[in-house]
Write an enzyme that holds these catalytic residues in place. Structure first.
Site, PDB file in Angstrom:
ATOM      1  N   SER A   1       9.419  -0.747   0.224  1.00 15.94           N
ATOM      2  CA  SER A   1       9.312  -1.038   1.842  1.00 15.94           C
ATOM      3  C   SER A   1      10.101  -1.960   2.411  1.00 15.94           C
ATOM      4  O   SER A   1      10.057  -1.890   3.769  1.00 15.94           O
ATOM      5  CB  SER A   1       7.707  -1.186   2.179  1.00 15.94           C
ATOM      6  OG  SER A   1       6.940   0.132   2.139  1.00 15.94           O
TER       7      SER A   1
ATOM      8  N   PHE B   1      -1.513  10.726  -5.341  1.00 12.71           N
ATOM      9  CA  PHE B   1      -2.299   9.699  -6.068  1.00 12.71           C
ATOM     10  C   PHE B   1      -2.041   9.680  -7.627  1.00 12.71           C
ATOM     11  O   PHE B   1      -1.875  10.724  -8.500  1.00 12.71           O
ATOM     12  CB  PHE B   1      -3.865   9.993  -5.912  1.00 12.71           C
ATOM     13  CG  PHE B   1      -4.399   9.544  -4.706  1.00 12.71           C
ATOM     14  CD1 PHE B   1      -5.634   9.364  -4.462  1.00 12.71           C
ATOM     15  CD2 PHE B   1      -3.411   9.168  -3.677  1.00 12.71           C
ATOM     16  CE1 PHE B   1      -6.221   9.162  -3.132  1.00 12.71           C
ATOM     17  CE2 PHE B   1      -3.983   8.771  -2.560  1.00 12.71           C
ATOM     18  CZ  PHE B   1      -5.172   8.512  -2.190  1.00 12.71           C
TER      19      PHE B   1
ATOM     20  N   TYR C   1      -1.310   0.751   8.357  1.00 14.63           N
ATOM     21  CA  TYR C   1       0.150   0.709   7.603  1.00 14.63           C
ATOM     22  C   TYR C   1       0.033   2.109   7.305  1.00 14.63           C
ATOM     23  O   TYR C   1      -0.693   2.696   6.631  1.00 14.63           O
ATOM     24  CB  TYR C   1       0.246  -0.137   6.469  1.00 14.63           C
ATOM     25  CG  TYR C   1       1.583  -0.189   5.792  1.00 14.63           C
ATOM     26  CD1 TYR C   1       2.599  -1.390   6.427  1.00 14.63           C
ATOM     27  CD2 TYR C   1       2.157   0.472   4.631  1.00 14.63           C
ATOM     28  CE1 TYR C   1       3.925  -1.440   6.091  1.00 14.63           C
ATOM     29  CE2 TYR C   1       3.331   0.381   4.283  1.00 14.63           C
ATOM     30  CZ  TYR C   1       4.100  -0.545   4.887  1.00 14.63           C
ATOM     31  OH  TYR C   1       5.577  -0.730   4.442  1.00 14.63           O
ATOM     32  N   SER C   2       1.290   2.816   7.476  1.00 12.87           N
ATOM     33  CA  SER C   2       1.484   4.253   7.318  1.00 12.87           C
ATOM     34  C   SER C   2       3.011   4.667   7.080  1.00 12.87           C
ATOM     35  O   SER C   2       3.938   4.400   8.090  1.00 12.87           O
ATOM     36  CB  SER C   2       0.715   5.286   8.609  1.00 12.87           C
ATOM     37  OG  SER C   2       1.315   6.671   8.060  1.00 12.87           O
ATOM     38  N   ASN C   3       3.241   4.929   5.934  1.00 10.98           N
ATOM     39  CA  ASN C   3       4.626   5.337   5.493  1.00 10.98           C
ATOM     40  C   ASN C   3       5.311   6.573   6.329  1.00 10.98           C
ATOM     41  O   ASN C   3       6.278   6.632   6.725  1.00 10.98           O
ATOM     42  CB  ASN C   3       4.830   5.509   3.996  1.00 10.98           C
ATOM     43  CG  ASN C   3       4.679   4.291   3.193  1.00 10.98           C
ATOM     44  OD1 ASN C   3       5.387   3.520   3.317  1.00 10.98           O
ATOM     45  ND2 ASN C   3       3.392   4.077   2.571  1.00 10.98           N
TER      46      ASN C   3
ATOM     47  N   GLY D   1       7.681  -4.842  -0.857  1.00 14.01           N
ATOM     48  CA  GLY D   1       7.829  -3.552  -1.153  1.00 14.01           C
ATOM     49  C   GLY D   1       7.563  -3.213  -2.818  1.00 14.01           C
ATOM     50  O   GLY D   1       7.419  -4.016  -3.336  1.00 14.01           O
TER      51      GLY D   1
END
Length: 398
Positions: free
Chosen positions: A83, A144, A188-190, A326
């Site tokens: 990230s 997952f 937080y969202s990718n 990250g």
């Protein structure tokens, strides 16, 4: 066990008790902190570089780069940055703002029509600072690691090599109900940064990778930095990544990073990341107006931490510092430094995928404290609180 199979680390917005900012000294030795990554068997390698006023003042490494050969880790190796990629992407978006191609408060619907439900109520700014409320696609069950069996399936199965288009990843995110209404919280969202990458392509006609290379990588001569698309390997010297399975470590260095896209598919070195941080916070990449927007933060709900546009502000015990962390399976990264770009640390480490990250979190915080806080040790309780906060922020999408 970390939950997401292709997890990109959420913002490492860790907090220690505030303290006065001391003038940094030129000497530092964080070798003991690097060895802590290896000591409990949770990681195979760790290396870092500290820079001050544009010059390297310390570099160190610990561990093994390849378990098959026993080769020691190199302190100048390449690694997947996860990230930390977001800081590069956000910088390009802010440069496009400076060029008048969009405004931060433009609705997403204006530039990506029909892609995001309620897109007319979500701004570009809200994508970049994670206040859009959009569901993180990496929290979808298909990504997952639920248990060791699902980790093993990923290690040996086809999904590790699957090619993803950004439209597919965005579709997974927007198919879920949002966490909250736009602007009514922080999560937080990718998915936000997959959309930011698509926005760059829409406005420039080029992929976000090409624009990052043209605008940042080439001008700064970041010769060991790449955003590789679907290339599965890591070119040049690098430490290998591993998953911890009952039958023994499995090498997971090679994977298809399109699953990370603009949220985290970059590769770099400590020297290149430190050079990028110096340029970004030293004002060489953005005009003053956009530089101010970069550092205009929103609270994350975690103590004294806050999040700007692709960068986080955190206190490691010596005043506010800026950067990002990250993670991608088998790799972890930390890039933090001072707000003026005069001092920074870039850290890479290789945790076994499938291990409890709590001890690793403590080691990450200790490296930051030792290298950025004048070499002084923060109170043990404060370090523990910071490490616990780091774990809590990652949540299911880590």
């Amino acid at each position: 066990m970390r939950a997401a199979a292709v997890a990109l680390a959420g913002a490492t917005v860790v907090t220690l008790a505030p303290a006065a900012v001391a003038a940094p000294r030129s000497g530092v030795d964080a070798q003991a902190e690097l060895r802590a990554f290896i000591a409990d068997g949770s990681s195979t390698a760790a290396f870092a570089e500290v820079r001050q006023d544009g010059r390297r003042i310390w570099r160190g490494a610990a561990g093994t780069s390849d378990l098959a050969t026993g080769q020691p880790v190199r302190s100048d190796g390449r690694f997947r940055i996860g990230s930390v990629t977001k800081a590069f992407v956000s910088t390009v978006v802010l440069q496009l703002v400076a060029e008048g191609r969009l405004r931060l408060d433009d609705p997403v619907e204006r530039h990506l029509p029909g892609l995001v439900p309620n897109g007319d109520a979500i701004s570009v700014r809200q994508l970049l600072n994670h206040t859009s409320g959009l569901f993180d696609y990496l929290e979808d069950p298909q990504f997952f690691f639920r248990d060791e069996a699902s980790l093993r399936d990923w290690v040996h199965g086809a999904s590790r090599w699957q090619d993803y288009r950004p439209e597919q990843l965005a579709a997974v995110g927007v198919a879920h109900a949002p966490y909250f209404a736009p602007g009514q919280g922080w999560r937080y969202s990718n998915t936000n940064y997959v959309l930011a990458g698509m926005l760059i392509r829409k406005l420039t006609g080029n992929s976000w990778q090409r624009e990052v290379e043209r605008r940042i990588v080439r001008p700064l001569h970041l010769d060991d930095t790449a955003f590789p698309g679907s290339e599965t390997g890591v070119r040049g010297p690098h430490a290998h990544a591993y998953a911890k399975l009952a039958e023994g470590p499995a090498d997971i260095t090679r994977l298809n990073p399109t699953v990370a896209d603009a949220a985290g598919n970059g590769i770099s070195t400590p020297a290149d990341l430190n050079r990028f941080h110096t340029a970004l916070f030293g004002g060489k990449l953005l005009r003053p107006a956009e530089q101010a927007e970069l550092k205009r933060t929103v609270p994350t709900g975690s103590g004294h931490s806050s999040y700007g546009l692709g960068v986080a502000q955190a206190d490691f015990g010596c005043g506010p510092l800026w950067g990002h962390d990250g993670g991608i399976p088998g790799w972890g990264t930390l890039l933090f430094g001072t707000a003026d770009g005069k001092r920074q640390v870039a850290l890479s480490y290789n945790p076994y995928e499938g291990t409890d990250p709590s001890g690793i979190d403590m080691a990450v915080v200790n490296v930051a404290v030792k290298t950025l806080c004048n070499g002084a040790a923060a109170p043990a309780g404060a370090v523990a609180d910071a490490a616990a906060g780091l774990s809590a922020l990652r949540g299911a999408g880590r």
